[in-house]
Scaffold this active site. Structure first.
Site: not given
Length: 250
Positions: A108, A152
């Site tokens: 990701s 993230k």
């Protein structure tokens, strides 16, 4: 940074990341103090140690019957104890504040970070100033302590309104052109298809690999509260892909 230095640096912080309890350092400090005390004070029986008396010198005799500890010797031992304790405290603070390592799981965050790499996390920043826009953070989704840490990037800050429209990021109704130029157009808006007003302690995060990321767009993750954030990633190392080095959050 040379390859050799980089490897040594990575290995050093990897070891530090394994030492999580201050008690470990206290134990090491006690061992060091015991060795110093043994070296300075407790010689083998029968050893004679003499120094001729001058202005600030002392005369000390060790034998099987007589053992004398002078004030100067006590000061030396206390000095060693003091500096050992200070070193233990500083080492513990550095490891606690900057040495926690977190695994990067999945793709990701590519191409910034790759699966299998590890990041070192700055925990102090959360208490001092809080994370900033663009920072890569490690956090527990919904504060779930049974989950692994997610890694993230922060794209929206507390108090802002975030929305994803036509695959593009909007903050407070303004298109984030730099974001659109840097990252792929998002195929799924998720819960951000409608405007989301962030609370005073809430952040909106996205993965750099926008179309292969489970992030704040997902209902089971959503916005990230500050209390769930471990800290900001500042150094990356290890893994079969990607380079090691300081992480730039620009």
């Amino acid at each position: 940074m040379s390859v050799g230095t980089d490897v040594l640096f990575s290995y050093y912080w990897h070891i530090c990341g394994k030492i999580k309890r201050v008690l470990d350092y206290v134990a090491l400090g006690l061992v060091a103090m015991a060795l110093v005390f043994n070296f300075v004070v407790r010689r083998d029986q029968g050893m004679a140690f003499r120094r001729r008396r001058k202005k600030n010198e002392f005369h000390l005799v060790y034998d099987n019957k007589k053992k004398k500890i002078t004030p100067q010797m006590i000061r030396e031992v206390l000095s060693w104890v003091f500096y050992t304790v200070i070193a233990v405290i500083i080492a513990a603070m550095l490891v606690y504040g900057f040495g926690k390592n977190v695994d990067v799981v999945g793709d990701s965050m590519e191409p910034s970070l790759y699966s299998g790499q590890k990041v070192l996390v700055n925990k102090i920043i959360v208490y001092l100033t809080g994370p900033e826009r663009g920072d890569i953070i490690a956090f527990l989704p919904n504060g779930n302590t049974n989950s692994h840490y997610y890694v993230k990037r922060i794209v929206a800050m507390p108090g802002e309104t975030v929305q994803i429209t036509d695959g593009a990021l909007y903050i407070n109704g303004v298109l984030q052109e730099e974001d659109s130029e840097t990252y792929d157009k998002m195929e799924e808006a998720g819960i951000a298809a409608s405007p989301i007003k962030l609370g005073d302690d809430e952040y909106f995060v996205l993965g750099d690999n926008r179309n292969s990321s489970e992030d704040s767009r997902s209902a089971n993750i959503g916005v990230v509260k500050e209390g769930w954030i471990l800290g900001t990633a500042w150094y990356v190392y290890g893994g079969e892909q990607g380079a090691s080095g300081i992480i730039s959050n620009d």
